[in-house]
Design a protein around this motif. Structure first.
Motif, PDB file in Angstrom:
ATOM      1  N   GLU A 193       0.818  -1.208   0.000  1.00  0.00           N
ATOM      2  CA  GLU A 193       0.000   0.000   0.000  1.00  0.00           C
ATOM      3  C   GLU A 193       0.855   1.262   0.000  1.00  0.00           C
ATOM      4  OE1 GLU A 193      -1.789   3.501   1.292  1.00  0.00           O
ATOM      5  OE2 GLU A 193      -0.532   2.367   2.696  1.00  0.00           O
ATOM      6  N   ASP A 232      -9.389   2.942   0.396  1.00  0.00           N
ATOM      7  CA  ASP A 232     -10.591   3.201   1.176  1.00  0.00           C
ATOM      8  C   ASP A 232     -10.860   4.700   1.232  1.00  0.00           C
ATOM      9  OD1 ASP A 232     -11.488   0.610   2.011  1.00  0.00           O
ATOM     10  OD2 ASP A 232      -9.755   0.491   3.352  1.00  0.00           O
ATOM     11  N   LEU A 264     -17.735   2.550   5.692  1.00  0.00           N
ATOM     12  CA  LEU A 264     -16.489   1.866   6.037  1.00  0.00           C
ATOM     13  C   LEU A 264     -16.301   1.816   7.550  1.00  0.00           C
ATOM     14  CD1 LEU A 264     -13.688   0.675   5.103  1.00  0.00           C
ATOM     15  CD2 LEU A 264     -12.836   3.024   5.242  1.00  0.00           C
ATOM     16  N   GLY A 269     -17.923  -3.684   3.692  1.00  0.00           N
ATOM     17  CA  GLY A 269     -16.795  -3.985   2.816  1.00  0.00           C
ATOM     18  C   GLY A 269     -17.273  -4.489   1.474  1.00  0.00           C
ATOM     19  N   ASN A 278     -12.120  -4.358   3.025  1.00  0.00           N
ATOM     20  CA  ASN A 278     -11.941  -3.013   2.490  1.00  0.00           C
ATOM     21  C   ASN A 278     -13.173  -2.626   1.695  1.00  0.00           C
ATOM     22  OD1 ASN A 278      -8.872  -4.250   2.303  1.00  0.00           O
ATOM     23  ND2 ASN A 278      -8.901  -2.102   2.917  1.00  0.00           N
ATOM     24  N   PHE A 280     -13.108  -0.689  -1.258  1.00  0.00           N
ATOM     25  CA  PHE A 280     -12.434  -0.042  -2.378  1.00  0.00           C
ATOM     26  C   PHE A 280     -13.436   0.416  -3.445  1.00  0.00           C
ATOM     27  CE2 PHE A 280      -8.153  -2.508  -1.854  1.00  0.00           C
ATOM     28  CZ  PHE A 280      -7.891  -1.784  -0.697  1.00  0.00           C
TER      29      PHE A 280
END
Length: 349
Positions: A193, A232, A264, A269, A278, A280
């Motif tokens: 990340e 996120d 979140l 998720g 996550n 995303f």
């Protein structure tokens, strides 16, 4: 399309003063969705991209039977997003991880989606694997006026071009009013990340540039950005670059509200990795869609589409999204991502 009375929406939206003696009002609810469809490739080898694995003789043994199964599975999911409220298929669907326009044509011509009469907006991106983003839209609801693929040009520490997905901007008339849609699939977290963060911050910078240019032309522009961001809502790409706000009461005119930030924090998720969830996959938008006057389309609520059949019931990924490919074999599943969606509502006579 479905109508709702004022009592129901007032309880959920919380922005309408309700008295028992007043007459009922009705609303149209429409669904805007996004779905990462997990490598929707055809079976034909394209020498211009790295799709060799997704061929009948490739490592994935990607046959017509598997391809058709995957197309129908994805179509089934799309057809049900928001259906419990609108009793209809989504009006707008952003998609990522599709190989070309051919797979989209196969998708919208399935028995699940054919009657919806979807149109397609798609550009081939410079992504090395050949995966693109696209927009599906109901021709009866949305009329595109313009579409552009904005290229993300980034270079690594060796000044070598990093080829990734474009950001697709589509502007048009959505049931009588102008709305702009941006479809994204930002660079992955390959390499970690922190090490890859600069790539997504660059993608956020491009997204902000697109949004700012639209707001400059029209401060009251309704802009909806959606996608698989590989970040996120609390990451720097959102909070530092895009400056998104998770509290709707703090969003200033021309700025961005991201309902997925609060979701979140509540544990929602759209994908999972090593027992960590996550979100995303997100949809965020300009403050104009938050206004209380519902004579035009405004935001109602957001959600993750995670019906039980989309969740793996056994194996290594039990409890995670039921992916279509796992451990070198086709599973008959759907995607390693859940779709996300929002409702827009408008008062009608």
């Amino acid at each position: 399309m479905r109508y709702y009375n004022l009592l129901i929406l007032a309880l959920i939206i919380g922005t309408v003063n309700l008295s028992w003696g007043q007459s009922e009002k009705k609303y149209i609810a429409r669904t805007i969705a996004f779905y990462n469809v997990e490598n929707l490739f055809d079976t034909i080898n394209d020498p211009k991209i790295l799709d060799d694995d997704r061929t009948p003789t490739g490592s994935d043994r990607w046959t017509s039977e598997k391809y058709n199964s995957h197309v129908n599975n994805i179509a089934k999911v799309i057809s049900e997003i928001g259906f419990d409220v609108t009793k209809n298929t989504p009006d707008i669907v952003g998609v990522s991880e599709i190989e070309n326009k051919t797979v989209l044509m196969d998708l919208i011509n399935t028995t699940f989606l054919k009657d919806s009469n979807y149109g397609i907006i798609h550009f081939d991106s410079p992504d090395a694997r050949g995966i693109d983003v696209a927009l599906l839209y109901k021709k009866s609801v949305f009329t595109p006026n313009s579409s552009h693929n904005h290229e993300l040009r980034i270079f690594d520490e060796n000044k070598k071009r990093v080829y990734t997905r474009d950001q697709l901007l589509v502007s048009g008339i959505f049931d009588g009013e102008e709305i702009h849609f941006i479809v994204n699939h930002w660079p992955s977290r390959s390499g970690g990340e922190a090490r890859s963060r600069w790539r997504r911050e660059a993608a956020a910078g491009l997204n902000k540039k697109i949004i700012d240019s639209l707001v400059q032309l029209n401060p009251n522009a309704k802009i909806i950005s959606m996608g698989d961001f590989n970040d996120d809502a609390t990451n720097s790409s959102f909070k530092k670059i895009l400056e998104t706000e998770g509290n709707r009461n703090r969003v200033k005119p021309g700025k961005l509200f991201n309902p997925m930030e609060d979701m979140l924090k509540k544990g929602y998720g759209s994908l999972a990795y090593r027992d960590s969830w996550n979100l995303f996959d997100q949809i965020f938008f300009t403050q104009e869609l938050l206004k209380e006057d519902r004579s035009t389309y405004r935001y109602w609520k957001a959600n993750v589409f995670n019906k039980p059949y989309l969740i793996a019931s056994e194996g290594q990924y039990k409890g995670y999204p039921f992916r279509s490919y796992s451990n070198g074999a086709y599973t008959g599943g759907y995607s390693d991502h859940f779709p996300v969606y929002i409702y827009l509502v408008k008062e009608v006579e």
